[in-house]
Design an enzyme around this catalytic site. Sequence first.
Site, PDB file in Angstrom:
ATOM      1  N   ASN A  47       0.839  -1.196   0.000  1.00 39.04           N
ATOM      2  CA  ASN A  47       0.000   0.000   0.000  1.00 39.04           C
ATOM      3  C   ASN A  47       0.877   1.250   0.000  1.00 39.04           C
ATOM      4  O   ASN A  47       1.948   1.283   0.631  1.00 39.04           O
ATOM      5  CB  ASN A  47      -1.020   0.004   1.151  1.00 39.04           C
ATOM      6  CG  ASN A  47      -0.416  -0.211   2.514  1.00 39.04           C
ATOM      7  OD1 ASN A  47       0.636  -0.820   2.648  1.00 39.04           O
ATOM      8  ND2 ASN A  47      -1.070   0.286   3.542  1.00 39.04           N
ATOM      9  N   GLU A  49       0.389   5.244   0.644  1.00 36.75           N
ATOM     10  CA  GLU A  49      -0.545   6.267   1.117  1.00 36.75           C
ATOM     11  C   GLU A  49      -0.138   7.651   0.629  1.00 36.75           C
ATOM     12  O   GLU A  49       0.958   7.852   0.099  1.00 36.75           O
ATOM     13  CB  GLU A  49      -0.617   6.210   2.651  1.00 36.75           C
ATOM     14  CG  GLU A  49      -1.156   4.857   3.104  1.00 36.75           C
ATOM     15  CD  GLU A  49      -1.426   4.773   4.589  1.00 36.75           C
ATOM     16  OE1 GLU A  49      -0.914   5.606   5.361  1.00 36.75           O
ATOM     17  OE2 GLU A  49      -2.152   3.835   4.981  1.00 36.75           O
ATOM     18  N   CYS A  58      -4.126   0.740  -2.475  1.00 40.65           N
ATOM     19  CA  CYS A  58      -4.032  -0.507  -1.724  1.00 40.65           C
ATOM     20  C   CYS A  58      -2.954  -1.426  -2.305  1.00 40.65           C
ATOM     21  O   CYS A  58      -2.652  -1.376  -3.503  1.00 40.65           O
ATOM     22  CB  CYS A  58      -5.357  -1.260  -1.765  1.00 40.65           C
ATOM     23  SG  CYS A  58      -6.660  -0.508  -0.798  1.00 40.65           S
ATOM     24  N   GLU A  60      -3.153  -4.617  -2.888  1.00 43.87           N
ATOM     25  CA  GLU A  60      -3.684  -5.551  -3.885  1.00 43.87           C
ATOM     26  C   GLU A  60      -3.702  -4.918  -5.266  1.00 43.87           C
ATOM     27  O   GLU A  60      -3.307  -5.521  -6.269  1.00 43.87           O
ATOM     28  CB  GLU A  60      -5.110  -5.976  -3.519  1.00 43.87           C
ATOM     29  CG  GLU A  60      -5.236  -6.771  -2.245  1.00 43.87           C
ATOM     30  CD  GLU A  60      -5.472  -5.903  -1.015  1.00 43.87           C
ATOM     31  OE1 GLU A  60      -4.908  -4.784  -0.941  1.00 43.87           O
ATOM     32  OE2 GLU A  60      -6.213  -6.336  -0.124  1.00 43.87           O
ATOM     33  N   CYS A  91     -10.342  -5.084   0.318  1.00 44.42           N
ATOM     34  CA  CYS A  91     -11.464  -4.131   0.351  1.00 44.42           C
ATOM     35  C   CYS A  91     -12.311  -4.282  -0.915  1.00 44.42           C
ATOM     36  O   CYS A  91     -11.907  -4.928  -1.894  1.00 44.42           O
ATOM     37  CB  CYS A  91     -10.945  -2.700   0.494  1.00 44.42           C
ATOM     38  SG  CYS A  91     -10.319  -1.978  -1.033  1.00 44.42           S
ATOM     39  N   CYS A  94     -10.709  -3.265  -4.293  1.00 49.59           N
ATOM     40  CA  CYS A  94      -9.717  -4.237  -4.782  1.00 49.59           C
ATOM     41  C   CYS A  94     -10.404  -5.479  -5.338  1.00 49.59           C
ATOM     42  O   CYS A  94      -9.947  -6.065  -6.317  1.00 49.59           O
ATOM     43  CB  CYS A  94      -8.745  -4.612  -3.664  1.00 49.59           C
ATOM     44  SG  CYS A  94      -7.650  -3.243  -3.237  1.00 49.59           S
TER      45      CYS A  94
HETATM   46  N1  THU Z   1      -5.380  -1.348   2.556  1.00 55.81           N
HETATM   47  C1  THU Z   1      -4.870  -2.201   1.630  1.00 55.81           C
HETATM   48  O1  THU Z   1      -3.702  -2.063   1.195  1.00 55.81           O
HETATM   49  N2  THU Z   1      -5.662  -3.214   1.193  1.00 55.81           N
HETATM   50  C2  THU Z   1      -6.951  -3.433   1.576  1.00 55.81           C
HETATM   51  O2  THU Z   1      -7.633  -4.309   1.035  1.00 55.81           O
HETATM   52  C3  THU Z   1      -7.511  -2.623   2.668  1.00 55.81           C
HETATM   53  C4  THU Z   1      -6.728  -1.446   3.085  1.00 55.81           C
HETATM   54  C5  THU Z   1      -4.540  -0.250   3.023  1.00 55.81           C
HETATM   55  C6  THU Z   1      -4.999   1.115   2.594  1.00 55.81           C
HETATM   56  C7  THU Z   1      -4.428   1.990   3.681  1.00 55.81           C
HETATM   57  O3  THU Z   1      -3.102   2.325   3.346  1.00 55.81           O
HETATM   58  C8  THU Z   1      -4.405   1.104   4.919  1.00 55.81           C
HETATM   59  O4  THU Z   1      -4.538  -0.228   4.440  1.00 55.81           O
HETATM   60  C9  THU Z   1      -5.504   1.390   5.913  1.00 55.81           C
HETATM   61  O5  THU Z   1      -6.741   1.362   5.322  1.00 55.81           O
END
Ligand code: THU
Length: 140
Positions: A47, A49, A58, A60, A91, A94
């Site tokens: 991920n 940010e 994300c 994925e 999520c 994704c």
């Molecule tokens: N996140 C992911 O990388 N994958 C997911 O399926 C859910 C959330 C990340 C996004 C963000 O950087 C952190 O997790 C908190 O939501």
Amino acid sequence: MNISTDQKRRLEEAARLAHRHSYSPYSRFPVGAAVLTTSGAIFSGCNVENASLGLTQCAERNAVAQAISQGERRILAIAVYTPTARPTPPCGACRQVLAEFSCDAIVLCVCDGDDRLETTLHDLLPDAFAANHTADGEES
Ligand code: THU
């Protein structure tokens, strides 16, 4: 389609490794993901940010983007690692992106605890919106 125990092990290992590169100063929730494609190759992502929060990507979707950018078009399986006691499933966004490149991918979610979730994209996103739905719309 089934994949071997060894492929699952390698996929999980790639997801675990990928989380180390996570850029997640805002959530402090590092995630690693790895996808296995029909060519047998594995592509990983973490991920990433952003201070705007809304532009966060994300793990994925970054793993999928790596695979597609290398010419792959079919995803057989994805592993997701989170440093948590319980596994974390992908999520909704994704799931939709995975559906674009998979018939029914195996989804493996692993964590620091013994618990693991092994399911399929179809179970996580039944009746996914896909290109065939827009084609139907044009006909009517
Ligand atoms: N996140 C992911 O990388 N994958 C997911 O399926 C859910 C959330 C990340 C996004 C963000 O950087 C952190 O997790 C908190 O939501």
